[in-house]
Design a protein around this motif. Structure first.
Motif, mmCIF file in Angstrom:
data_model
loop_
_atom_site.group_PDB
_atom_site.id
_atom_site.type_symbol
_atom_site.label_atom_id
_atom_site.label_comp_id
_atom_site.label_asym_id
_atom_site.label_seq_id
_atom_site.Cartn_x
_atom_site.Cartn_y
_atom_site.Cartn_z
ATOM 1 N N LEU A 389 -15.191 10.159 -6.172
ATOM 2 C CA LEU A 389 -14.703 9.820 -7.509
ATOM 3 C C LEU A 389 -13.335 10.429 -7.783
ATOM 4 C CD1 LEU A 389 -17.941 10.126 -9.679
ATOM 5 C CD2 LEU A 389 -16.836 8.072 -8.797
ATOM 6 N N HIS A 390 -12.660 10.852 -6.728
ATOM 7 C CA HIS A 390 -11.343 11.466 -6.871
ATOM 8 C C HIS A 390 -10.273 10.395 -6.708
ATOM 9 C CE1 HIS A 390 -8.239 14.470 -6.782
ATOM 10 N NE2 HIS A 390 -7.844 14.105 -5.580
ATOM 11 N N GLU A 391 -9.492 10.164 -7.766
ATOM 12 C CA GLU A 391 -8.448 9.148 -7.693
ATOM 13 C C GLU A 391 -7.307 9.640 -6.806
ATOM 14 O OE1 GLU A 391 -7.221 8.218 -11.604
ATOM 15 O OE2 GLU A 391 -9.157 7.425 -12.229
ATOM 16 N N GLN A 392 -6.867 8.794 -5.899
ATOM 17 C CA GLN A 392 -5.751 9.113 -5.004
ATOM 18 C C GLN A 392 -4.703 8.002 -5.117
ATOM 19 O OE1 GLN A 392 -8.824 9.810 -1.797
ATOM 20 N NE2 GLN A 392 -7.358 11.389 -1.176
ATOM 21 N N PRO A 393 -3.915 8.037 -6.193
ATOM 22 C CA PRO A 393 -2.975 6.936 -6.464
ATOM 23 C C PRO A 393 -1.846 6.826 -5.457
ATOM 24 C CG PRO A 393 -2.645 8.744 -8.018
ATOM 25 C CD PRO A 393 -3.890 9.067 -7.247
ATOM 26 N N LEU A 394 -1.641 7.835 -4.602
ATOM 27 C CA LEU A 394 -0.584 7.743 -3.592
ATOM 28 C C LEU A 394 -1.004 6.960 -2.360
ATOM 29 C CD1 LEU A 394 1.392 11.107 -3.315
ATOM 30 C CD2 LEU A 394 2.271 8.834 -3.807
ATOM 31 N N LEU A 395 -2.275 6.599 -2.266
ATOM 32 C CA LEU A 395 -2.772 5.932 -1.069
ATOM 33 C C LEU A 395 -3.140 4.473 -1.316
ATOM 34 C CD1 LEU A 395 -5.013 8.812 0.345
ATOM 35 C CD2 LEU A 395 -2.684 8.186 1.027
ATOM 36 N N THR A 396 -2.715 3.925 -2.433
ATOM 37 C CA THR A 396 -2.988 2.510 -2.703
ATOM 38 C C THR A 396 -1.918 1.634 -2.068
ATOM 39 O OG1 THR A 396 -1.712 2.490 -4.763
ATOM 40 C CG2 THR A 396 -4.031 3.160 -4.907
ATOM 41 N N LYS A 397 -2.189 0.349 -1.995
ATOM 42 C CA LYS A 397 -1.218 -0.592 -1.421
ATOM 43 C C LYS A 397 0.078 -0.582 -2.224
ATOM 44 C CE LYS A 397 -2.611 -4.671 -0.168
ATOM 45 N NZ LYS A 397 -3.260 -6.000 -0.155
ATOM 46 N N GLN A 398 -0.053 -0.513 -3.553
ATOM 47 C CA GLN A 398 1.144 -0.534 -4.393
ATOM 48 C C GLN A 398 1.982 0.722 -4.191
ATOM 49 O OE1 GLN A 398 -1.939 -1.188 -5.342
ATOM 50 N NE2 GLN A 398 -2.003 -3.131 -6.452
ATOM 51 N N ALA A 399 1.332 1.879 -4.034
ATOM 52 C CA ALA A 399 2.068 3.130 -3.846
ATOM 53 C C ALA A 399 2.822 3.126 -2.524
ATOM 54 C CB ALA A 399 1.105 4.316 -3.908
ATOM 55 N N LEU A 400 2.167 2.668 -1.458
ATOM 56 C CA LEU A 400 2.830 2.642 -0.166
ATOM 57 C C LEU A 400 3.972 1.629 -0.147
ATOM 58 C CD1 LEU A 400 -0.145 3.052 2.338
ATOM 59 C CD2 LEU A 400 1.461 4.759 1.515
ATOM 60 N N TRP A 401 3.814 0.561 -0.896
ATOM 61 C CA TRP A 401 4.909 -0.399 -0.978
ATOM 62 C C TRP A 401 6.107 0.216 -1.709
ATOM 63 C CZ3 TRP A 401 6.605 -4.551 1.262
ATOM 64 C CH2 TRP A 401 7.612 -5.315 0.657
ATOM 65 N N GLN A 402 5.840 0.996 -2.760
ATOM 66 C CA GLN A 402 6.931 1.693 -3.445
ATOM 67 C C GLN A 402 7.642 2.653 -2.494
ATOM 68 O OE1 GLN A 402 4.724 3.301 -6.908
ATOM 69 N NE2 GLN A 402 6.288 2.357 -8.185
ATOM 70 N N ALA A 403 6.857 3.395 -1.697
ATOM 71 C CA ALA A 403 7.462 4.322 -0.737
ATOM 72 C C ALA A 403 8.263 3.567 0.323
ATOM 73 C CB ALA A 403 6.367 5.162 -0.085
ATOM 74 N N TRP A 404 7.736 2.440 0.771
ATOM 75 C CA TRP A 404 8.411 1.626 1.785
ATOM 76 C C TRP A 404 9.781 1.165 1.279
ATOM 77 C CZ3 TRP A 404 7.712 0.299 6.794
ATOM 78 C CH2 TRP A 404 8.330 -0.835 7.278
ATOM 79 N N GLN A 405 9.832 0.821 0.010
ATOM 80 C CA GLN A 405 11.089 0.365 -0.586
ATOM 81 C C GLN A 405 12.118 1.489 -0.670
ATOM 82 O OE1 GLN A 405 10.449 -2.916 -0.295
ATOM 83 N NE2 GLN A 405 11.301 -3.348 -2.308
ATOM 84 N N LYS A 406 11.675 2.725 -0.616
ATOM 85 C CA LYS A 406 12.582 3.872 -0.741
ATOM 86 C C LYS A 406 13.147 4.316 0.609
ATOM 87 C CE LYS A 406 12.255 4.890 -5.178
ATOM 88 N NZ LYS A 406 12.105 3.498 -5.612
ATOM 89 N N LEU A 407 12.754 3.677 1.708
ATOM 90 C CA LEU A 407 13.220 4.077 3.031
ATOM 91 C C LEU A 407 14.584 3.481 3.351
ATOM 92 C CD1 LEU A 407 9.946 3.726 5.168
ATOM 93 C CD2 LEU A 407 10.981 5.852 4.331
ATOM 94 N N THR A 408 15.391 4.226 4.103
ATOM 95 C CA THR A 408 16.640 3.696 4.655
ATOM 96 C C THR A 408 16.292 2.685 5.753
ATOM 97 O OG1 THR A 408 16.725 5.525 6.225
ATOM 98 C CG2 THR A 408 17.900 5.805 4.144
#
Length: 608
Positions: A389-408
């Motif tokens: 029941l522990h929310e891990q918002p950094l491991l969702t598809k949307q979060a990883l897509w945000q991180a992907w967009q931040k890469l050089t």
């Protein structure tokens, strides 16, 4: 106003008290108990309205005094019950369920007394309901603010008595109108009781399975920092035998200096870095994989925790590091109580510390990074499903897509997970990364490298396809530290199981199935656990159990199925069942005595 402020501040305090003594999912229990207390008060008022209103001048101060005493003494009252309560025994010892129900009833008392007082005021002063309701709502808002301020500056166990004092002020406000001397005596007695609870308050008893409790049993262990915080009670422990060797390569021959360990609400967050540079043991873990592939100039570390990954990036020559950690008190206290190499991590000019949620930073930061490092997933030995029941918002598809967009254009995204058996976390993580790459129009097999140690698996994905130099560097790094290449372009079967024998040899086959789009759908459908990527509307990465396949688990593991039953969900379910029974007994059944028109009670019940 005063009683509403006291009750809401108490709820805030109780959230942290239960999270510290037991686990974070008991926070759900607090709101339910508060609502149950209000429901019981409403039932009492509905059944005996005329009797109560006829005696309101006497009952109102008595109820407020009772609310103050039960608030102030709540922790003392339940410590013998809840202090010895054990989540792990809830489903094997019926006495634990009874203890949980008894604790809920004890915690319900201040809410019942306070709500009944509010109900009397509302009912008797209906012509001024607007003013009364405004005071009630304003008090609730102020109570939440006071509760948060209390958690940020005071020990959690001190807050219930302080809430009791606030509630007692509401009784004191009625004294000028009190005609009976007994009311004055009752208020004085309540003041003495609340003061006693304030001066002689019990410490929060930790579950025997809490990391902090086990750590304090080590030789020479002592708490060197203990600070309240809205993110949880922060404690830093040092001991001459505390050394961080998280999934360390067996080829490491360097020193293992002692390092302090950080705890939040009794749960271990990690150890403070002891070294920076070549002497850092983290160099011999799979987490160092991205630094073997390239020398990133700009690094983003999300949910930095105890700054182990920050120290790793500093030691590999990163010129600019952004460390995002929402826990402000954590960074401040670690920087104050570290020395030598540890202190250099927090004082280095190359590191910019950002105290906000990682998803917030990803959403508003326009910078591009050569490497983004996500927090580690899981723990050694597993957690018996406590994080379901522990929310891990950094491991969702949307979060990883945000991180992907931040890469050089040549940037990397790196994340490490502990290997569990049967495999769950590695498969869900890989599935998320693969769907991310496919969504970006890339072929996953050309962008992913994954190295496996005896306990961890690190995935590293690149914005562009991996080159021959990077593939060779990954092989060299793996051979140096006796890691196995779980995923790598052109990898051979020998490279995948050369140094570390697998407890479950099907892991590699399952990883291959996850990579292949045509086989992945069948794996999602047939695998005994839920391994599809998580999304923002259901960010529970550690929630793997598929109840429809529980028969498969029982057939394969028998009594050993218990660790896979995700204790966090079951504890919350058990609490919900217990509170439902209490609600039926204390709220619904008494209402059957109400005399009403035929059928109206049923319609009202269905409506609510």
């Amino acid at each position: 106003f005063l009683v509403s402020a006291a009750l809401l501040a108490f709820q805030i305090a109780l959230l942290q008290i239960l999270a510290t003594s037991q686990w974070h999912h008991f926070a759900y229990l607090v709101i339910s108990i508060a609502l149950l207390g209000f429901g019981v008060a409403g039932t009492a008022l509905a059944l005996a309205r005329d009797w109560i209103l006829a005696r309101k001048a006497l009952l109102l101060p008595l109820l407020l005094c009772a609310c103050a005493i039960t608030l102030a003494g709540s922790l003392s009252f339940i410590q013998s019950l809840f202090g010895s309560f054990d989540s792990f025994l809830l489903f094997v010892n019926p006495g634990e369920a009874l203890r949980l129900a008894a604790s809920a009833l004890v915690l319900m008392l201040p809410f019942t007394c306070g709500a009944l007082a509010i109900g009397i005021i509302f009912t008797s002063g209906a012509e001024h309901i607007g003013s009364h309701y405004f005071a009630n709502m304003l008090g609730s808002v102020i109570g939440c603010a006071l509760g948060l301020a209390g958690l940020a500056s005071l020990p959690a166990e001190l807050l219930p008595p302080l809430c009791g004092l606030v509630a007692l002020l509401s009784a004191v406000a009625l004294l000028p109108c009190a005609s009976k001397r007994s009311i004055h005596v009752c208020v004085l007695f309540s003041l003495a009781a609340v003061t006693c609870f304030l001066l002689v308050r019990p410490e929060i008893t930790l579950s025997q399975y809490k990391d902090l409790r086990r750590t304090l049993d080590l030789p020479g262990a002592e708490i060197i920092v203990e600070k309240p915080s809205t993110f949880g009670q922060l404690q830093i422990v040092k001991s001459p035998v505390l050394r961080s060797a998280t999934a360390l390569s067996l080829m490491w021959r360097g020193e293992m200096p002692p390092s302090p360990v950080v705890f939040i609400n009794g749960d271990m967050l990690g150890s403070v870095p002891s070294e920076v540079g070549r002497k850092n043991p983290m160099n011999a873990t799979t987490s160092a994989l991205p630094f073997a592939l390239a020398v990133p100039e700009r690094v983003l570390v999300l949910d930095a925790g105890t700054a182990q990954r920050v120290a790793l990036a500093l030691g590999h020559g990163a010129e600019e590091i952004v460390s995002v950690e929402p826990h402000r008190v954590l960074y401040r206290e670690m920087s104050r109580h570290t020395s030598g190499q540890s202190a250099s991590v927090f004082a280095d000019h190359r590191v910019a510390w950002q105290s906000e949620a990682s998803r917030t930073w990803l959403a508003r930061d326009p910078t591009r990074y050569d490497l983004i490092m996500l927090p580690d997933i899981g723990s050694p030995g597993g957690n018996a499903g406590l994080f379901a029941l522990h929310e891990q918002p950094l491991l969702t598809k949307q979060a990883l897509w945000q991180a992907w967009q931040k890469l050089t254009p040549n940037g990397y995204l790196s994340v490490t997970t502990w290997i569990d058996y049967p495999a769950r976390s590695p498969l869900r993580l890989l599935a998320t990364l693969v769907e991310l790459l496919e969504g970006a129009g890339a072929k996953p097999v050309e962008h992913i490298v994954a190295l496996r140690s005896w306990g961890t698996l690190t995935f590293c994905i690149k914005k562009t396809p991996l080159g021959s130099d990077e593939i060779a560097a990954a092989r060299s790094f793996a051979n140096r530290w006796a890691f196995d290449a779980a995923l790598l372009p052109g990898v051979t079967d020998l490279e995948r199981a050369r140094y570390n024998m697998l407890q479950d040899a099907t892991l590699l086959e399952l990883l291959d199935m996850t990579l292949q789009k045509d086989r992945r759908a069948a794996l999602y459908r047939d695998y005994p656990f839920r391994i599809t990527p998580t999304t923002d509307d259901r960010p529970f990465f550690s929630q793997f159990l598929r109840w429809s396949r529980i028969d498969v688990l029982l057939e394969q593991f028998g009594q050993r199925t218990v660790p896979f039953i995700e204790l966090g969900v079951l504890v919350a379910g058990m609490a919900a069942a217990i509170l439902t029974v209490l609600a039926v007994i204390l709220v619904l059944l008494p209402l059957a005595r109400l005399k009403d028109e035929p059928g109206s009670r049923c319609r009202t019940l269905i409506f609510f």
